[in-house]
Write a protein that holds these residues in place. Structure first.
Motif, short mmCIF file in Angstrom:
data_model
loop_
_atom_site.label_atom_id
_atom_site.label_comp_id
_atom_site.label_asym_id
_atom_site.label_seq_id
_atom_site.Cartn_x
_atom_site.Cartn_y
_atom_site.Cartn_z
N ILE A 1 0.83 -1.18 0.00
CA ILE A 1 0.00 0.00 0.00
C ILE A 1 0.87 1.25 0.00
N GLY A 2 1.93 1.23 0.81
CA GLY A 2 2.79 2.40 0.92
C GLY A 2 3.51 2.74 -0.36
N VAL A 3 4.03 1.72 -1.04
CA VAL A 3 4.73 1.97 -2.30
C VAL A 3 3.76 2.51 -3.35
N GLY A 4 2.56 1.99 -3.37
CA GLY A 4 1.55 2.50 -4.29
C GLY A 4 1.19 3.95 -4.00
N LEU A 5 1.04 4.29 -2.71
CA LEU A 5 0.73 5.67 -2.36
C LEU A 5 1.85 6.62 -2.74
N VAL A 6 3.10 6.20 -2.49
CA VAL A 6 4.24 7.03 -2.87
C VAL A 6 4.30 7.19 -4.38
N GLY A 7 4.06 6.09 -5.10
CA GLY A 7 4.08 6.15 -6.56
C GLY A 7 3.00 7.07 -7.11
N PHE A 8 1.78 6.94 -6.58
CA PHE A 8 0.71 7.83 -7.03
C PHE A 8 0.99 9.27 -6.62
N GLY A 9 1.59 9.45 -5.44
CA GLY A 9 1.94 10.81 -5.01
C GLY A 9 2.94 11.46 -5.95
N LEU A 10 3.96 10.72 -6.33
CA LEU A 10 4.94 11.26 -7.28
C LEU A 10 4.31 11.51 -8.65
N PHE A 11 3.41 10.61 -9.05
CA PHE A 11 2.71 10.81 -10.33
C PHE A 11 1.89 12.10 -10.31
N PHE A 12 1.13 12.32 -9.23
CA PHE A 12 0.30 13.52 -9.17
C PHE A 12 1.14 14.78 -9.06
N VAL A 13 2.28 14.71 -8.37
CA VAL A 13 3.16 15.88 -8.31
C VAL A 13 3.71 16.19 -9.69
N LEU A 14 4.20 15.18 -10.39
CA LEU A 14 4.73 15.41 -11.74
C LEU A 14 3.64 15.87 -12.70
N PHE A 15 2.45 15.29 -12.61
CA PHE A 15 1.34 15.68 -13.46
C PHE A 15 0.90 17.11 -13.14
N GLY A 16 0.90 17.47 -11.86
CA GLY A 16 0.56 18.84 -11.47
C GLY A 16 1.57 19.85 -11.97
N MET A 17 2.85 19.45 -12.02
CA MET A 17 3.87 20.34 -12.55
C MET A 17 3.72 20.48 -14.07
N LEU A 18 3.37 19.38 -14.75
CA LEU A 18 3.17 19.44 -16.20
C LEU A 18 1.98 20.33 -16.57
N LEU A 19 0.98 20.37 -15.71
CA LEU A 19 -0.20 21.20 -15.98
C LEU A 19 -0.05 22.58 -15.35
N TYR A 20 1.14 23.14 -15.50
CA TYR A 20 1.43 24.51 -15.06
C TYR A 20 1.15 24.73 -13.58
N PHE A 21 1.66 23.83 -12.77
CA PHE A 21 1.59 23.93 -11.32
C PHE A 21 0.15 24.03 -10.83
N ASP A 22 -0.63 23.04 -11.18
CA ASP A 22 -2.00 22.95 -10.69
C ASP A 22 -1.96 22.64 -9.19
N SER A 23 -2.49 23.55 -8.40
CA SER A 23 -2.33 23.43 -6.96
C SER A 23 -3.08 22.24 -6.37
N VAL A 24 -4.21 21.86 -6.94
CA VAL A 24 -4.98 20.73 -6.41
C VAL A 24 -4.21 19.43 -6.62
N LEU A 25 -3.68 19.22 -7.82
CA LEU A 25 -2.90 18.00 -8.08
C LEU A 25 -1.64 17.95 -7.23
N LEU A 26 -0.97 19.09 -7.08
CA LEU A 26 0.24 19.11 -6.27
C LEU A 26 -0.07 18.82 -4.80
N ALA A 27 -1.13 19.40 -4.29
CA ALA A 27 -1.50 19.14 -2.90
C ALA A 27 -1.88 17.68 -2.69
N PHE A 28 -2.65 17.13 -3.63
CA PHE A 28 -3.04 15.72 -3.53
C PHE A 28 -1.80 14.82 -3.61
N GLY A 29 -0.87 15.14 -4.49
CA GLY A 29 0.36 14.37 -4.60
C GLY A 29 1.19 14.43 -3.34
N ASN A 30 1.28 15.61 -2.72
CA ASN A 30 2.03 15.74 -1.48
C ASN A 30 1.43 14.91 -0.36
#
Length: 117
Positions: A1-30
């Motif tokens: 579960i932990g590795v999956g959460l970390v993986g999804f967190g990194l995915f959402f952070v990277l995706f939030g950065m690709l979408l011009y620093f979307d604050s909701v995706l970055l917060a969810f990723g964090n």
């Protein structure tokens, strides 16, 4: 579960950065990244890792960046988080780079790298 959460967190952070620093995706990723870290190493070890005396500067920058991202200032928050992440995991980088360097010693990968190079 932990590795999956970390993986999804990194995915959402990277995706939030690709979408011009979307604050909701970055917060969810964090939030996913930090909760995954707690699942992987446990609450007590996570707490002791972040709040060691030599790592307090990195912890304050990292967690302060998370709070600033949650307050919808994503660019400033990510800059603070990046500095805090580098400061916190500075001792881990040589181990990771050594591991990546040792991947060339695996027979199949060395043949592929010689064929491509």
């Amino acid at each position: 579960i932990g590795v999956g959460l970390v993986g999804f967190g990194l995915f959402f952070v990277l995706f939030g950065m690709l979408l011009y620093f979307d604050s909701v995706l970055l917060a969810f990723g964090n939030i996913l990244f930090l909760s995954g870290l707690v699942f992987i190493i446990g609450f007590r070890r996570t707490f002791t890792f972040f709040f060691q005396r030599p790592k307090l500067k990195g912890t304050s920058f990292f967690l302060g960046g998370v709070v600033i991202v949650l307050m919808r200032w994503p660019l400033l928050g990510m800059l603070l988080e990046a500095y805090g992440f580098i400061t916190l995991f500075r001792s881990f980088f040589p181990v990771a780079f050594g591991f990546l360097g040792s991947l060339a010693n695996i027979p199949v990968l060395s043949k592929v790298s010689r064929a491509l190079g």
